[in-house]
Design a protein around this motif. Structure first.
Motif, PDB file in Angstrom:
ATOM      1  N   MET A 238       0.065  -1.061  -0.075  1.00 10.55           N
ATOM      2  CA  MET A 238       0.012  -0.341  -0.204  1.00 10.55           C
ATOM      3  C   MET A 238       0.998   1.710   0.351  1.00 10.55           C
ATOM      4  SD  MET A 238      -2.541   0.643   0.248  1.00 10.55           S
ATOM      5  CE  MET A 238      -3.952   2.442   1.195  1.00 10.55           C
ATOM      6  N   THR A 239       0.968   1.396  -1.338  1.00 14.87           N
ATOM      7  CA  THR A 239       2.206   2.523  -1.441  1.00 14.87           C
ATOM      8  C   THR A 239       0.973   4.359  -1.839  1.00 14.87           C
ATOM      9  OG1 THR A 239       2.228   2.815  -2.997  1.00 14.87           O
ATOM     10  CG2 THR A 239       4.288   1.066  -1.969  1.00 14.87           C
ATOM     11  N   GLU A 240       1.810   5.621  -1.448  1.00 13.17           N
ATOM     12  CA  GLU A 240       1.074   6.902  -1.427  1.00 13.17           C
ATOM     13  C   GLU A 240       2.190   7.643  -2.415  1.00 13.17           C
ATOM     14  OE1 GLU A 240      -2.192   5.969   0.659  1.00 13.17           O
ATOM     15  OE2 GLU A 240      -2.047   7.910  -0.036  1.00 13.17           O
ATOM     16  N   PRO A 241       1.827   8.022  -3.024  1.00 14.15           N
ATOM     17  CA  PRO A 241       2.361   9.207  -4.483  1.00 14.15           C
ATOM     18  C   PRO A 241       3.161  10.736  -3.177  1.00 14.15           C
ATOM     19  CG  PRO A 241       0.403   9.402  -4.308  1.00 14.15           C
ATOM     20  CD  PRO A 241       0.659   8.320  -3.917  1.00 14.15           C
ATOM     21  N   VAL A 242       4.041  10.667  -3.073  1.00 16.34           N
ATOM     22  CA  VAL A 242       4.715  11.985  -2.101  1.00 16.34           C
ATOM     23  C   VAL A 242       5.593  12.749  -3.146  1.00 16.34           C
ATOM     24  CG1 VAL A 242       6.140  12.807  -0.943  1.00 16.34           C
ATOM     25  CG2 VAL A 242       4.900  11.119  -0.296  1.00 16.34           C
ATOM     26  N   ALA A 243       5.416  14.102  -3.428  1.00 19.55           N
ATOM     27  CA  ALA A 243       5.634  15.250  -4.700  1.00 19.55           C
ATOM     28  C   ALA A 243       6.862  15.889  -3.837  1.00 19.55           C
ATOM     29  CB  ALA A 243       4.798  15.897  -4.960  1.00 19.55           C
ATOM     30  N   LEU A 244       7.921  16.078  -4.194  1.00 21.36           N
ATOM     31  CA  LEU A 244       8.854  17.132  -3.207  1.00 21.36           C
ATOM     32  C   LEU A 244       9.491  17.800  -4.425  1.00 21.36           C
ATOM     33  CD1 LEU A 244      10.444  13.947  -0.820  1.00 21.36           C
ATOM     34  CD2 LEU A 244       9.114  15.967  -0.085  1.00 21.36           C
ATOM     35  N   VAL A 245      10.296  18.861  -3.793  1.00 24.55           N
ATOM     36  CA  VAL A 245      11.498  19.387  -4.665  1.00 24.55           C
ATOM     37  C   VAL A 245      12.294  19.312  -4.333  1.00 24.55           C
ATOM     38  CG1 VAL A 245      12.080  21.630  -5.995  1.00 24.55           C
ATOM     39  CG2 VAL A 245       9.324  21.198  -5.948  1.00 24.55           C
ATOM     40  N   VAL A 246      13.329  19.125  -4.453  1.00 24.75           N
ATOM     41  CA  VAL A 246      14.473  17.929  -3.261  1.00 24.75           C
ATOM     42  C   VAL A 246      15.628  19.370  -4.225  1.00 24.75           C
ATOM     43  CG1 VAL A 246      15.684  16.826  -2.447  1.00 24.75           C
ATOM     44  CG2 VAL A 246      13.389  16.071  -2.647  1.00 24.75           C
ATOM     45  N   ASN A 247      15.712  20.097  -3.225  1.00 25.89           N
ATOM     46  CA  ASN A 247      17.248  20.669  -3.401  1.00 25.89           C
ATOM     47  C   ASN A 247      17.249  21.876  -5.789  1.00 25.89           C
ATOM     48  OD1 ASN A 247      18.776  19.937  -1.702  1.00 25.89           O
ATOM     49  ND2 ASN A 247      19.767  18.225  -2.319  1.00 25.89           N
ATOM     50  N   GLY A 248      16.052  21.636  -5.009  1.00 22.08           N
ATOM     51  CA  GLY A 248      15.547  22.848  -6.559  1.00 22.08           C
ATOM     52  C   GLY A 248      15.143  21.633  -7.796  1.00 22.08           C
ATOM     53  N   GLN A 249      14.852  20.468  -7.278  1.00 15.34           N
ATOM     54  CA  GLN A 249      14.610  19.556  -8.486  1.00 15.34           C
ATOM     55  C   GLN A 249      13.409  18.824  -8.443  1.00 15.34           C
ATOM     56  OE1 GLN A 249      17.547  16.736  -8.943  1.00 15.34           O
ATOM     57  NE2 GLN A 249      17.074  16.829 -11.557  1.00 15.34           N
ATOM     58  N   ARG A 250      12.282  18.851  -8.885  1.00 11.17           N
ATOM     59  CA  ARG A 250      11.011  18.226  -8.776  1.00 11.17           C
ATOM     60  C   ARG A 250      11.085  15.683  -8.471  1.00 11.17           C
ATOM     61  NH1 ARG A 250       5.727  18.831  -7.804  1.00 11.17           N
ATOM     62  NH2 ARG A 250       4.965  16.846  -9.089  1.00 11.17           N
ATOM     63  N   ARG A 251      10.673  15.831  -7.773  1.00 11.18           N
ATOM     64  CA  ARG A 251      11.026  14.469  -7.621  1.00 11.18           C
ATOM     65  C   ARG A 251       9.833  13.606  -6.985  1.00 11.18           C
ATOM     66  NH1 ARG A 251      16.850  12.894  -7.036  1.00 11.18           N
ATOM     67  NH2 ARG A 251      15.374  11.051  -7.761  1.00 11.18           N
ATOM     68  N   GLU A 252       9.318  12.644  -7.251  1.00 14.67           N
ATOM     69  CA  GLU A 252       8.277  12.490  -7.170  1.00 14.67           C
ATOM     70  C   GLU A 252       8.339  10.532  -6.657  1.00 14.67           C
ATOM     71  OE1 GLU A 252       5.354  15.128  -9.947  1.00 14.67           O
ATOM     72  OE2 GLU A 252       5.141  12.350  -9.537  1.00 14.67           O
ATOM     73  N   VAL A 253       8.153  10.198  -5.672  1.00 17.38           N
ATOM     74  CA  VAL A 253       8.600   9.492  -4.720  1.00 17.38           C
ATOM     75  C   VAL A 253       7.160   8.010  -4.437  1.00 17.38           C
ATOM     76  CG1 VAL A 253      10.733   9.263  -4.439  1.00 17.38           C
ATOM     77  CG2 VAL A 253       8.835   9.287  -2.557  1.00 17.38           C
ATOM     78  N   SER A 254       6.976   7.120  -4.950  1.00 14.79           N
ATOM     79  CA  SER A 254       5.605   6.297  -4.345  1.00 14.79           C
ATOM     80  C   SER A 254       6.149   5.346  -2.557  1.00 14.79           C
ATOM     81  CB  SER A 254       5.234   5.641  -5.428  1.00 14.79           C
ATOM     82  OG  SER A 254       4.296   4.782  -5.206  1.00 14.79           O
ATOM     83  N   VAL A 255       5.747   5.491  -1.714  1.00 17.56           N
ATOM     84  CA  VAL A 255       6.237   4.995  -0.528  1.00 17.56           C
ATOM     85  C   VAL A 255       5.268   4.407   0.788  1.00 17.56           C
ATOM     86  CG1 VAL A 255       8.118   6.963  -0.872  1.00 17.56           C
ATOM     87  CG2 VAL A 255       5.970   7.749   1.095  1.00 17.56           C
ATOM     88  N   GLU A 256       6.041   3.814   1.083  1.00 17.43           N
ATOM     89  CA  GLU A 256       4.565   3.241   2.714  1.00 17.43           C
ATOM     90  C   GLU A 256       4.787   4.455   3.625  1.00 17.43           C
ATOM     91  OE1 GLU A 256       5.706  -0.319   4.087  1.00 17.43           O
ATOM     92  OE2 GLU A 256       5.660  -1.441   2.454  1.00 17.43           O
ATOM     93  N   PRO A 257       3.470   4.153   3.615  1.00 18.73           N
ATOM     94  CA  PRO A 257       3.088   5.415   4.584  1.00 18.73           C
ATOM     95  C   PRO A 257       4.253   5.503   6.107  1.00 18.73           C
ATOM     96  CG  PRO A 257       0.904   4.282   4.371  1.00 18.73           C
ATOM     97  CD  PRO A 257       1.570   3.795   4.449  1.00 18.73           C
ATOM     98  N   ARG A 258       4.453   4.512   6.475  1.00 18.48           N
ATOM     99  CA  ARG A 258       5.775   4.672   7.973  1.00 18.48           C
ATOM    100  C   ARG A 258       7.119   4.826   7.631  1.00 18.48           C
ATOM    101  NH1 ARG A 258       6.904  -1.875   8.061  1.00 18.48           N
ATOM    102  NH2 ARG A 258       7.489  -2.245   6.303  1.00 18.48           N
ATOM    103  N   ARG A 259       7.191   5.249   5.846  1.00 19.06           N
ATOM    104  CA  ARG A 259       8.868   5.521   5.660  1.00 19.06           C
ATOM    105  C   ARG A 259       9.353   7.170   6.278  1.00 19.06           C
ATOM    106  NH1 ARG A 259      11.764   2.963   2.564  1.00 19.06           N
ATOM    107  NH2 ARG A 259      13.639   3.606   1.640  1.00 19.06           N
ATOM    108  N   LEU A 260      10.063   7.290   6.379  1.00 21.93           N
ATOM    109  CA  LEU A 260      10.833   8.241   7.349  1.00 21.93           C
ATOM    110  C   LEU A 260      10.876   8.872   6.158  1.00 21.93           C
ATOM    111  CD1 LEU A 260      13.007   6.543  10.339  1.00 21.93           C
ATOM    112  CD2 LEU A 260       9.963   7.525  10.596  1.00 21.93           C
ATOM    113  N   LEU A 261      11.345  10.111   6.073  1.00 25.92           N
ATOM    114  CA  LEU A 261      11.724  11.493   5.258  1.00 25.92           C
ATOM    115  C   LEU A 261      13.352  10.760   5.421  1.00 25.92           C
ATOM    116  CD1 LEU A 261      11.257  13.563   3.120  1.00 25.92           C
ATOM    117  CD2 LEU A 261      11.933  15.137   5.295  1.00 25.92           C
TER     118      LEU A 261
END
Lengths: 48, 157
Positions: free
Chosen positions: B1-24
């Protein structure tokens, strides 16, 4: 001779201050395996 | 069961799909391959995992990745640009503020936030501001000197 008695900047620092150090946990190799230690949830028990 | 997470990391747009329990911190280190951010404890004490989330220092081990959805993240790799060192990076080098270097990324990220809030801190204020970051090697003296030196050279917020 002019380096003696002078404060010298270290050669290894540029990597570490920019987050490019290679500590054991940072190394990722193709096909590498991962190990996890699974500890007993029971303090005192018999394995059956 | 994963959730999409959209981030801007060091100026770059990144998208990951993570389990809710996954730490940043796990996303940063394992999914984004930014291993400059370190894990030094299991207890949120050491601060080696410190990054900036929307401009504020955060211990990334104490945040779920899903909590950072939509946020702008800066890691140690995002400090400075190209071959130009951030003033804090330069100061840590100049003032011998590191030995093994493991705590250093976290120290720099925490110090950057400190200086953004207090551009001219006293030794006492630096030590208090870095209480969430542990160092086993240096005894902190040169870390304080490095932060003072970076403050003196005008650290951008």
């Amino acid at each position: 001779m002019s380096a003696i008695g002078q404060a010298m900047k270290r050669k290894e620092d540029p990597r570490m201050i920019t987050g490019r150090g290679r500590y054991t946990e940072d190394i990722s190799l193709p096909g590498m395996l991962h190990m996890v230690v699974v500890r007993s949830p029971e303090a005192h028990a018999a394995i059956t | 069961m994963t959730e999409p997470v959209a981030l801007v990391v060091n100026g770059q747009r990144r998208e990951v799909s993570v389990e809710p329990r996954r730490l940043l911190v796990q996303v940063i280190r394992e999914d984004l391959d930014l291993t400059g951010t370190h894990i030094g404890c299991d207890t949120s004490q050491c601060g080696a995992c410190t990054v900036h989330v929307d401009g504020k220092a955060v211990k990334s081990c104490s945040m779920l990745a899903v909590q950072a959805d939509g946020a702008s993240i800066t890691t140690i790799e995002g400090m400075g640009s190209g071959d130009r060192l951030h003033p804090l990076q330069a100061a840590f080098w100049e003032k011998h503020g590191l030995q093994c270097g493991f705590c250093t990324p976290g120290m720099i990220m925490a110090a950057a936030d400190l200086l953004a809030r207090n551009p001219n801190p006293s030794d006492e204020e630096i030590r208090h501001g870095l209480e969430g970051n542990l160092c086993r090697c240096t005894g902190y003296h040169n870390i304080v000197e490095a932060v003072k030196s970076a403050a003196g050279s005008g650290v951008p917020a």
